[in-house]
Scaffold this motif. Structure first.
Motif, short mmCIF file in Angstrom:
data_model
loop_
_atom_site.label_atom_id
_atom_site.label_comp_id
_atom_site.label_asym_id
_atom_site.label_seq_id
_atom_site.Cartn_x
_atom_site.Cartn_y
_atom_site.Cartn_z
N ILE A 99 0.84 -1.19 0.00
CA ILE A 99 0.00 0.00 0.00
C ILE A 99 0.88 1.24 0.00
CG2 ILE A 99 -1.77 1.29 1.24
CD1 ILE A 99 -2.71 -1.38 0.04
N THR A 100 0.69 2.11 -0.99
CA THR A 100 1.47 3.35 -1.07
C THR A 100 0.59 4.58 -1.26
OG1 THR A 100 1.78 3.18 -3.48
CG2 THR A 100 3.44 2.13 -2.07
N ASP A 101 -0.75 4.41 -1.25
CA ASP A 101 -1.63 5.54 -1.55
C ASP A 101 -3.01 5.28 -0.96
OD1 ASP A 101 -2.51 7.94 -2.56
OD2 ASP A 101 -2.31 7.38 -4.67
N PHE A 102 -3.82 6.32 -0.93
CA PHE A 102 -5.23 6.23 -0.54
C PHE A 102 -6.08 6.42 -1.78
CE2 PHE A 102 -9.17 8.47 0.48
CZ PHE A 102 -9.76 7.60 1.38
N GLY A 103 -7.16 5.63 -1.89
CA GLY A 103 -8.06 5.79 -3.03
C GLY A 103 -9.39 5.13 -2.80
N ILE A 104 -10.44 5.72 -3.32
CA ILE A 104 -11.79 5.17 -3.22
C ILE A 104 -12.27 4.82 -4.62
CG2 ILE A 104 -14.16 5.59 -2.50
CD1 ILE A 104 -13.10 7.61 -0.49
N GLY A 105 -12.59 3.55 -4.84
CA GLY A 105 -13.10 3.10 -6.13
C GLY A 105 -14.58 2.76 -6.02
N ASP A 106 -15.02 1.86 -6.86
CA ASP A 106 -16.42 1.42 -6.89
C ASP A 106 -16.61 0.33 -5.84
OD1 ASP A 106 -19.00 0.72 -7.48
OD2 ASP A 106 -18.57 -0.15 -9.45
N ASP A 107 -16.77 0.77 -4.58
CA ASP A 107 -16.91 -0.16 -3.45
C ASP A 107 -15.73 -1.13 -3.41
OD1 ASP A 107 -18.12 -1.20 -1.19
OD2 ASP A 107 -19.28 -2.68 -2.31
N THR A 108 -14.53 -0.59 -3.59
CA THR A 108 -13.32 -1.42 -3.62
C THR A 108 -12.45 -1.12 -2.40
OG1 THR A 108 -12.09 0.23 -4.88
CG2 THR A 108 -13.27 -1.45 -6.14
N ASP A 109 -11.70 -2.13 -1.99
CA ASP A 109 -10.66 -1.92 -0.98
C ASP A 109 -9.31 -1.67 -1.61
OD1 ASP A 109 -11.65 -1.99 1.74
OD2 ASP A 109 -12.25 -4.06 1.37
N PHE A 110 -9.12 -2.08 -2.87
CA PHE A 110 -7.84 -1.91 -3.53
C PHE A 110 -8.02 -1.25 -4.89
CE2 PHE A 110 -7.23 -5.55 -0.75
CZ PHE A 110 -5.98 -5.32 -0.20
N ILE A 111 -7.18 -0.26 -5.18
CA ILE A 111 -7.00 0.24 -6.54
C ILE A 111 -5.56 -0.11 -6.90
CG2 ILE A 111 -7.09 2.22 -8.08
CD1 ILE A 111 -8.97 3.57 -6.13
N LEU A 112 -5.42 -1.17 -7.67
CA LEU A 112 -4.09 -1.71 -7.98
C LEU A 112 -3.44 -0.94 -9.12
CD1 LEU A 112 -5.06 -5.50 -8.01
CD2 LEU A 112 -4.04 -4.25 -6.12
N SER A 113 -2.12 -0.91 -9.13
CA SER A 113 -1.44 -0.47 -10.34
C SER A 113 -1.82 -1.42 -11.46
CB SER A 113 0.08 -0.48 -10.14
OG SER A 113 0.56 -1.81 -9.95
N ALA A 114 -1.81 -0.92 -12.70
CA ALA A 114 -2.19 -1.77 -13.83
C ALA A 114 -1.29 -3.00 -13.91
CB ALA A 114 -2.13 -0.97 -15.13
N ARG A 115 -0.02 -2.82 -13.58
CA ARG A 115 0.91 -3.95 -13.60
C ARG A 115 0.47 -5.03 -12.62
NH1 ARG A 115 6.62 -5.04 -14.27
NH2 ARG A 115 7.37 -6.42 -12.62
N ALA A 116 0.11 -4.62 -11.40
CA ALA A 116 -0.32 -5.59 -10.39
C ALA A 116 -1.64 -6.24 -10.77
CB ALA A 116 -0.43 -4.90 -9.03
N TYR A 117 -2.56 -5.45 -11.31
CA TYR A 117 -3.87 -5.98 -11.70
C TYR A 117 -3.71 -7.05 -12.78
CZ TYR A 117 -8.92 -5.61 -12.78
OH TYR A 117 -10.26 -5.85 -12.97
#
Length: 251
Positions: A99-117
């Motif tokens: 975890i290196t950032d804060f972010g709110i998505g569509d009822d998500t706990d993680f917003i991954l880097s595209a590489r990780a996703y």
């Protein structure tokens, strides 16, 4: 009723009341994840944890922004195994992220880097998986691993020698949070608390001068809390933007 049977039933009852030996390390939690950027064109990065560009590159760029797991910045630097539930598209192991950032998505706990996703997918199926945009996932916290690295103290670029010091402790292995940092004030023979203004950043006005700085960190993990001493970890002539080896690891 036979006394032996009564004793047996009583022992079963007691066993059911005892807490399970499993911990958050081996228990997965259900959630959702999405991603930002693209595998071929990573975005510029600032990040709520305060890591700067390191927050995009650390852990092989397998990084994530978190919502509830951000925990007011206490979750910065924590590592998680994330995997999705579609066996036709998803790999069994998923991906390990930090975890290196804060972010709110569509009822998500993680917003991954595209590489990780993309690493959530089975080989050659990343494009199909990324077309979903948002996935049901499961995750668990794991120990961070930084082979070949000691923990390091990074002096923030906005520090102003010698009157203002801001730091981030990076490359923290293991599964522990830093919940307090203090600096030894030799002339007063006392510990002075550092402030946590945001994310994973700790700062202090008018830190001790003319001597190497000794810190202690209050560590919180699965085995409880303890102080860890970083003796003379920052040189007396510290410089903004520099990183200093703490000569130890937390794992």
């Amino acid at each position: 009723m036979d006394k032996t049977l009564i004793t047996f039933l009583f022992l079963i009852y007691i066993a059911l009341l005892l807490p399970s030996p499993s911990t958050s390390q081996n228990t997965f939690n259900c959630s959702r994840a999405t991603f930002y950027g693209s595998p071929n064109c990573p975005p510029s990065y600032r990040g709520a944890c305060g890591y700067g560009e390191l927050g995009r590159e650390i852990y092989g760029s397998d990084v994530a922004a978190a919502h509830r797991l951000y925990r007011g910045g206490a979750g910065c630097g924590a590592c998680y195994q994330v995997r999705c539930a579609n066996p036709e598209l998803c790999s069994a192991d998923g991906v390990d992220v930090v975890i290196t950032d804060f972010g709110i998505g569509d009822d998500t706990d993680f917003i991954l880097s595209a590489r990780a996703y993309a690493k959530l997918a089975q080989p050659y199926l990343a494009a199909r998986l990324m077309a979903y945009g948002v996935l049901d996932i499961e995750y668990r916290r794991i120990a961070c691993k930084y082979p070949g690295y000691n923990m390091m103290i990074k002096i923030k670029e906005n520090s102003n020698y010698p009157s203002y010091l801001a730091i981030i402790i990076i490359y923290r292995a293991g599964q522990k949070d830093i919940i307090d940092i203090e600096i030894w004030q030799e002339d007063c023979k006392a510990w002075r608390k550092m402030r946590k203004p945001y994310g994973d950043v700790w700062d202090m006005e008018n830190p001790p001068r003319g001597v190497p700085l000794t810190l202690r960190c209050l560590i919180d993990g699965v085995d409880g809390q303890k102080w860890v001493l970083l003796d003379a970890a920052i040189p007396s002539d510290w410089q903004a933007g520099a990183a200093y080896d703490a000569s130890l690891q937390l794992d």
